[in-house]
Design a protein around this motif. Structure first.
Motif, PDB file in Angstrom:
ATOM      1  N   ARG A 175      69.284  62.496  36.316  1.00 41.22           N
ATOM      2  CA  ARG A 175      68.047  61.854  35.839  1.00 41.22           C
ATOM      3  C   ARG A 175      67.772  60.561  36.611  1.00 41.22           C
ATOM      4  O   ARG A 175      66.670  60.346  37.119  1.00 41.22           O
ATOM      5  CB  ARG A 175      68.172  61.551  34.343  1.00 41.22           C
ATOM      6  N   ARG A 176      68.768  59.713  36.739  1.00 40.77           N
ATOM      7  CA  ARG A 176      68.520  58.421  37.380  1.00 40.77           C
ATOM      8  C   ARG A 176      68.398  58.542  38.894  1.00 40.77           C
ATOM      9  O   ARG A 176      67.817  57.654  39.535  1.00 40.77           O
ATOM     10  CB  ARG A 176      69.604  57.412  36.994  1.00 40.77           C
ATOM     11  N   TYR A 177      68.918  59.617  39.492  1.00 42.19           N
ATOM     12  CA  TYR A 177      68.770  59.818  40.929  1.00 42.19           C
ATOM     13  C   TYR A 177      67.356  60.216  41.327  1.00 42.19           C
ATOM     14  O   TYR A 177      67.021  60.215  42.505  1.00 42.19           O
ATOM     15  CB  TYR A 177      69.715  60.915  41.431  1.00 42.19           C
ATOM     16  N   GLY A 178      66.526  60.606  40.371  1.00 41.65           N
ATOM     17  CA  GLY A 178      65.163  60.993  40.724  1.00 41.65           C
ATOM     18  C   GLY A 178      64.706  62.313  40.157  1.00 41.65           C
ATOM     19  O   GLY A 178      63.622  62.792  40.497  1.00 41.65           O
ATOM     20  N   MET A 179      65.524  62.932  39.294  1.00 40.69           N
ATOM     21  CA  MET A 179      65.118  64.163  38.613  1.00 40.69           C
ATOM     22  C   MET A 179      64.625  65.219  39.603  1.00 40.69           C
ATOM     23  O   MET A 179      63.528  65.744  39.500  1.00 40.69           O
ATOM     24  CB  MET A 179      64.053  63.865  37.553  1.00 40.69           C
TER      25      MET A 179
ATOM     26  N   LEU B  61      63.986  73.977  36.570  1.00 38.12           N
ATOM     27  CA  LEU B  61      63.549  72.697  36.007  1.00 38.12           C
ATOM     28  C   LEU B  61      62.972  71.915  37.176  1.00 38.12           C
ATOM     29  O   LEU B  61      63.698  71.450  38.054  1.00 38.12           O
ATOM     30  CB  LEU B  61      64.724  71.963  35.373  1.00 38.12           C
ATOM     31  N   GLU B  62      61.664  71.802  37.214  1.00 37.33           N
ATOM     32  CA  GLU B  62      60.981  71.239  38.369  1.00 37.33           C
ATOM     33  C   GLU B  62      61.253  69.750  38.511  1.00 37.33           C
ATOM     34  O   GLU B  62      61.660  69.081  37.567  1.00 37.33           O
ATOM     35  CB  GLU B  62      59.478  71.493  38.251  1.00 37.33           C
ATOM     36  N   LYS B  63      61.024  69.235  39.702  1.00 40.50           N
ATOM     37  CA  LYS B  63      61.180  67.805  39.939  1.00 40.50           C
ATOM     38  C   LYS B  63      60.313  67.029  38.947  1.00 40.50           C
ATOM     39  O   LYS B  63      59.136  67.335  38.743  1.00 40.50           O
ATOM     40  CB  LYS B  63      60.780  67.452  41.375  1.00 40.50           C
ATOM     41  N   ASN B  64      60.909  66.029  38.322  1.00 40.32           N
ATOM     42  CA  ASN B  64      60.236  65.173  37.347  1.00 40.32           C
ATOM     43  C   ASN B  64      59.720  65.937  36.128  1.00 40.32           C
ATOM     44  O   ASN B  64      58.825  65.464  35.421  1.00 40.32           O
ATOM     45  CB  ASN B  64      59.079  64.394  37.986  1.00 40.32           C
ATOM     46  N   ASP B  65      60.281  67.107  35.890  1.00 40.71           N
ATOM     47  CA  ASP B  65      59.865  67.895  34.725  1.00 40.71           C
ATOM     48  C   ASP B  65      60.125  67.093  33.447  1.00 40.71           C
ATOM     49  O   ASP B  65      61.153  66.427  33.325  1.00 40.71           O
ATOM     50  CB  ASP B  65      60.655  69.204  34.691  1.00 40.71           C
ATOM     51  N   PRO B  66      59.209  67.151  32.467  1.00 40.98           N
ATOM     52  CA  PRO B  66      59.474  66.489  31.185  1.00 40.98           C
ATOM     53  C   PRO B  66      60.757  66.963  30.523  1.00 40.98           C
ATOM     54  O   PRO B  66      61.324  66.251  29.681  1.00 40.98           O
ATOM     55  CB  PRO B  66      58.245  66.862  30.347  1.00 40.98           C
ATOM     56  N   GLY B  67      61.233  68.138  30.897  1.00 41.19           N
ATOM     57  CA  GLY B  67      62.457  68.664  30.317  1.00 41.19           C
ATOM     58  C   GLY B  67      63.703  67.872  30.643  1.00 41.19           C
ATOM     59  O   GLY B  67      64.750  68.090  30.037  1.00 41.19           O
ATOM     60  N   PHE B  68      63.628  66.941  31.596  1.00 38.16           N
ATOM     61  CA  PHE B  68      64.762  66.053  31.847  1.00 38.16           C
ATOM     62  C   PHE B  68      64.976  65.084  30.682  1.00 38.16           C
ATOM     63  O   PHE B  68      66.024  64.422  30.605  1.00 38.16           O
ATOM     64  CB  PHE B  68      64.555  65.267  33.146  1.00 38.16           C
ATOM     65  N   THR B  69      63.983  64.950  29.817  1.00 40.77           N
ATOM     66  CA  THR B  69      64.096  64.154  28.605  1.00 40.77           C
ATOM     67  C   THR B  69      63.989  65.087  27.410  1.00 40.77           C
ATOM     68  O   THR B  69      63.021  65.842  27.300  1.00 40.77           O
ATOM     69  CB  THR B  69      62.983  63.090  28.544  1.00 40.77           C
ATOM     70  N   LEU B  70      64.960  65.061  26.520  1.00 43.14           N
ATOM     71  CA  LEU B  70      64.986  65.998  25.409  1.00 43.14           C
ATOM     72  C   LEU B  70      63.954  65.626  24.352  1.00 43.14           C
ATOM     73  O   LEU B  70      63.594  64.462  24.186  1.00 43.14           O
ATOM     74  CB  LEU B  70      66.376  66.026  24.775  1.00 43.14           C
ATOM     75  N   GLN B  71      63.499  66.628  23.627  1.00 39.85           N
ATOM     76  CA  GLN B  71      62.578  66.374  22.526  1.00 39.85           C
ATOM     77  C   GLN B  71      63.339  65.917  21.282  1.00 39.85           C
ATOM     78  O   GLN B  71      64.483  66.305  21.045  1.00 39.85           O
ATOM     79  CB  GLN B  71      61.784  67.639  22.212  1.00 39.85           C
ATOM     80  N   LEU B  72      62.703  65.086  20.493  1.00 38.73           N
ATOM     81  CA  LEU B  72      63.297  64.628  19.247  1.00 38.73           C
ATOM     82  C   LEU B  72      63.383  65.795  18.263  1.00 38.73           C
ATOM     83  O   LEU B  72      62.520  66.676  18.268  1.00 38.73           O
ATOM     84  CB  LEU B  72      62.458  63.511  18.632  1.00 38.73           C
ATOM     85  N   PRO B  73      64.407  65.814  17.414  1.00 36.47           N
ATOM     86  CA  PRO B  73      64.519  66.906  16.439  1.00 36.47           C
ATOM     87  C   PRO B  73      63.404  66.849  15.404  1.00 36.47           C
ATOM     88  O   PRO B  73      62.881  65.776  15.075  1.00 36.47           O
ATOM     89  CB  PRO B  73      65.883  66.650  15.794  1.00 36.47           C
ATOM     90  N   ASN B  74      63.038  67.989  14.878  1.00 37.96           N
ATOM     91  CA  ASN B  74      61.957  68.051  13.897  1.00 37.96           C
ATOM     92  C   ASN B  74      62.233  67.183  12.680  1.00 37.96           C
ATOM     93  O   ASN B  74      61.321  66.536  12.133  1.00 37.96           O
ATOM     94  CB  ASN B  74      61.744  69.498  13.451  1.00 37.96           C
TER      95      ASN B  74
ATOM     96  N   TYR C 247      65.385  54.718  33.218  1.00 41.94           N
ATOM     97  CA  TYR C 247      64.910  53.338  33.296  1.00 41.94           C
ATOM     98  C   TYR C 247      64.073  53.093  34.542  1.00 41.94           C
ATOM     99  O   TYR C 247      63.064  52.387  34.497  1.00 41.94           O
ATOM    100  CB  TYR C 247      66.121  52.395  33.280  1.00 41.94           C
ATOM    101  N   SER C 248      64.455  53.694  35.656  1.00 42.21           N
ATOM    102  CA  SER C 248      63.800  53.409  36.934  1.00 42.21           C
ATOM    103  C   SER C 248      62.361  53.891  36.982  1.00 42.21           C
ATOM    104  O   SER C 248      61.562  53.378  37.767  1.00 42.21           O
ATOM    105  CB  SER C 248      64.582  54.046  38.081  1.00 42.21           C
ATOM    106  N   VAL C 249      61.995  54.871  36.167  1.00 40.91           N
ATOM    107  CA  VAL C 249      60.634  55.433  36.222  1.00 40.91           C
ATOM    108  C   VAL C 249      59.877  55.300  34.915  1.00 40.91           C
ATOM    109  O   VAL C 249      58.673  55.574  34.869  1.00 40.91           O
ATOM    110  CB  VAL C 249      60.656  56.925  36.627  1.00 40.91           C
ATOM    111  N   GLY C 250      60.558  54.891  33.833  1.00 35.83           N
ATOM    112  CA  GLY C 250      59.875  54.921  32.540  1.00 35.83           C
ATOM    113  C   GLY C 250      60.181  53.736  31.652  1.00 35.83           C
ATOM    114  O   GLY C 250      60.315  53.887  30.430  1.00 35.83           O
ATOM    115  N   LYS C 251      60.284  52.531  32.222  1.00 33.43           N
ATOM    116  CA  LYS C 251      60.639  51.363  31.415  1.00 33.43           C
ATOM    117  C   LYS C 251      59.678  51.127  30.255  1.00 33.43           C
ATOM    118  O   LYS C 251      60.077  50.664  29.187  1.00 33.43           O
ATOM    119  CB  LYS C 251      60.696  50.114  32.291  1.00 33.43           C
ATOM    120  N   ASP C 252      58.400  51.435  30.485  1.00 30.71           N
ATOM    121  CA  ASP C 252      57.395  51.171  29.462  1.00 30.71           C
ATOM    122  C   ASP C 252      57.124  52.366  28.559  1.00 30.71           C
ATOM    123  O   ASP C 252      56.277  52.302  27.671  1.00 30.71           O
ATOM    124  CB  ASP C 252      56.080  50.728  30.123  1.00 30.71           C
TER     125      ASP C 252
END
Length: 512
Positions: A460-464, A483-496, A161-166
């Motif tokens: 995730r909420r501490y700053g990834m 897993l790098e700082k702010n890596d997209p991998g902190f958010t999982l991909q939706l299943p196919n 929420y802190s970095v991606g509200k939109d």
């Protein structure tokens, strides 16, 4: 009539599971309940998850993502165990192909099945026969669970929420009606807004019931659990004042106590059980119990078998990380009571700690991983309320400079910590620097709630920040994964499968 609506939902879920349309019910509207009792039983059959049930895979994968776990370097396995090893490796290394090759990784459809059950109850609640009190009781439970389920989804498949509200969150499906094809993902902020709305309405409805029902320990979600969830959600939204206020409600309004570990015998392999279960109603910290032990333990306690020169043996490759173990002071009672020795064979000294905690272990420190063993997998406890409130107070101290918040944060911590050290070893918290106090609160959260499905969401909420995992293969060769700082991998991909019947979805970015 109750059997008919439940059958309709099960038919719906079959299509959802087999076709991948996680949002669109096919036949539920054919069966119309007449009594509020039917909806109450629908909650029990399709929304609740408890011991001995095989439905729902919500938590297992969370056990291998964070920095509390490691891989022991000396494990071995027969070639026939490759499928098990591959699942562990994919989750532990945040593999890009998890959504394609690891079915247990995607909880998306499992959670939406539960949301469908909530929505079916809420759709029919005004049409059934029953008193206002009966309807409020059922509706409060359905709203509380829907809020919790969406909270679980958004923290897996949406940015913090802190970095991606939109940014894209998950689709908000709020009815059981058909017609979801092309439904877009709501934003993270929209999902959180609905979560809070559902939980606050659940709180209001619970308060219309007799006060004697507010905190019943009857395997039903209750008012203090709803308020604990509100505190948790506000914490994630960085609404520190409300996280503090709701955490304190849970602490002060119901008489829950922190279990004094000074009164607990030290674990010993000659005892049975060697470690007690903290997930029982006998624990004075427990507010509500939920979920299946098999779901939580299956992946971190995956056992592989090996036939070598010294005979047939077995290993659990996943262990507690040294990084976690070092956070405990040597005098911290949790170090012995929460950090559990791995299973040992007769005549051998244990070498590693398990990557699980607070479950009952029997002879040789062994935890039986069973989906149908009648044991709970998840606990909502008053200890979290202390930590939510303490973090809220510490953050308010940083933002305002008001020393009252500093003192409140320290007092909340010490009411918990005094039960985690002997009288001779306990030292009151005295930290004047705001950032140091916040760090200490978060370290306490890690120590107290280890392996309780919080750590990955907290990171995730501490700053990834960057996470490193070292993988050892069966020959002892090591490979480092980052897993790098702010890596997209902190958010999982939706299943196919989610895209097959919902063209409106967009996929999350894969990890780097």
């Amino acid at each position: 009539m109750n059997r008919m609506i439940k059958y309709g939902l099960l038919v719906t879920m079959f299509f959802m599971a087999s076709c991948g349309d996680f949002l669109e019910p096919k036949s539920q509207s054919e069966y119309v309940p007449k009594l509020v009792k039917s909806l109450d039983e629908l909650l029990l059959g399709e929304v609740y998850m408890g011991p001995g049930y095989s439905d729902g895979q919500f938590y297992g994968v969370l056990g291998l993502f964070d920095d509390d776990v490691a891989i022991r370097p000396d494990w071995k396995a027969n070639a026939s165990e490759e499928e098990k090893i591959n699942k562990i490796r994919m989750a532990y290394t945040w593999a890009k192909n998890m959504k394609d090759e690891f079915s247990g990784y995607n909880t998306y459809g499992e959670v939406y099945k539960k949301i469908l059950g909530c929505n079916s109850v809420l759709d029919y609640i005004d049409e059934v026969q029953g008193s206002e009190e009966e309807r409020n009781r059922v509706m409060a439970q359905a709203l509380a669970f829907r809020g919790y389920f969406y909270f679980h989804l958004i923290n897996l498949y949406g940015k913090p929420y802190s970095v991606g509200k939109d940014s894209p969150g998950v689709p908000l499906k709020l009815t059981a009606e058909m017609g979801t094809s092309g439904m877009k993902r709501n934003t993270v902020e929209e999902v959180y807004t609905r979560i809070i709305q559902d939980l606050l309405e659940a709180e209001r409805l619970f308060k219309t019931l007799p006060e004697g029902e507010w905190s019943l320990q009857n395997n039903r979600i209750n008012l203090p659990c709803v308020q604990l969830l509100i505190s948790r959600v506000y914490l994630y939204m960085e609404n520190w004042a409300q996280a503090l206020a709701y955490g304190e409600k849970v602490i002060t309004d119901y008489g829950y106590e922190v279990l004094d570990l000074n009164g607990e015998p030290l674990p010993n392999e000659k005892m049975n059980p060697t470690y007690r279960s903290y997930y029982t109603w006998e624990n004075p910290e427990i507010i509500f119990l939920f979920g299946n032990q098999g779901d939580v333990l299956e992946l971190p306690l995956t056992r592989v078998y090996y036939s070598g020169d010294k005979g047939f043996t077995s290993y659990i490759p996943v262990v507690a990380s040294d990084n976690l173990i070092r956070t405990y002071d040597l005098t911290d009672l949790r170090r012995d009571h929460y950090l559990m020795w791995e299973v040992i064979d007769y005549g051998y000294t244990p070498r590693y700690k398990k990557a699980v905690s607070k479950f009952e272990a029997v002879s040789n420190y062994n935890i039986e991983v069973s989906w149908n063993g009648g044991k709970w997998g998840v606990a909502f406890k008053v200890t979290e309320a202390y930590l939510n409130a303490a973090e809220g107070a510490a953050m308010l101290y940083k933002e305002t400079g008001n020393g009252e918040f500093q003192m409140k944060a320290q007092a909340l911590l010490d009411k918990l910590r005094v039960k985690r050290f002997s009288a001779a070893a306990f030292v009151s918290t005295d930290i004047s620097a705001a950032d140091e106090l916040i760090a200490f609160v978060r370290d306490e959260r890690r120590r107290e709630l280890c392996f309780e499905n919080h750590r990955w969401f907290d990171l995730r909420r501490y700053g990834m920040e960057e996470i490193k995992h070292v993988w050892y293969d069966a020959s002892g060769n090591s490979s480092e994964y980052v897993l790098e700082k702010n890596d997209p991998g902190f958010t999982l991909q939706l299943p196919n499968e989610a895209f097959e019947y919902n063209s409106g979805l967009e996929q999350n970015e894969p990890r780097k």
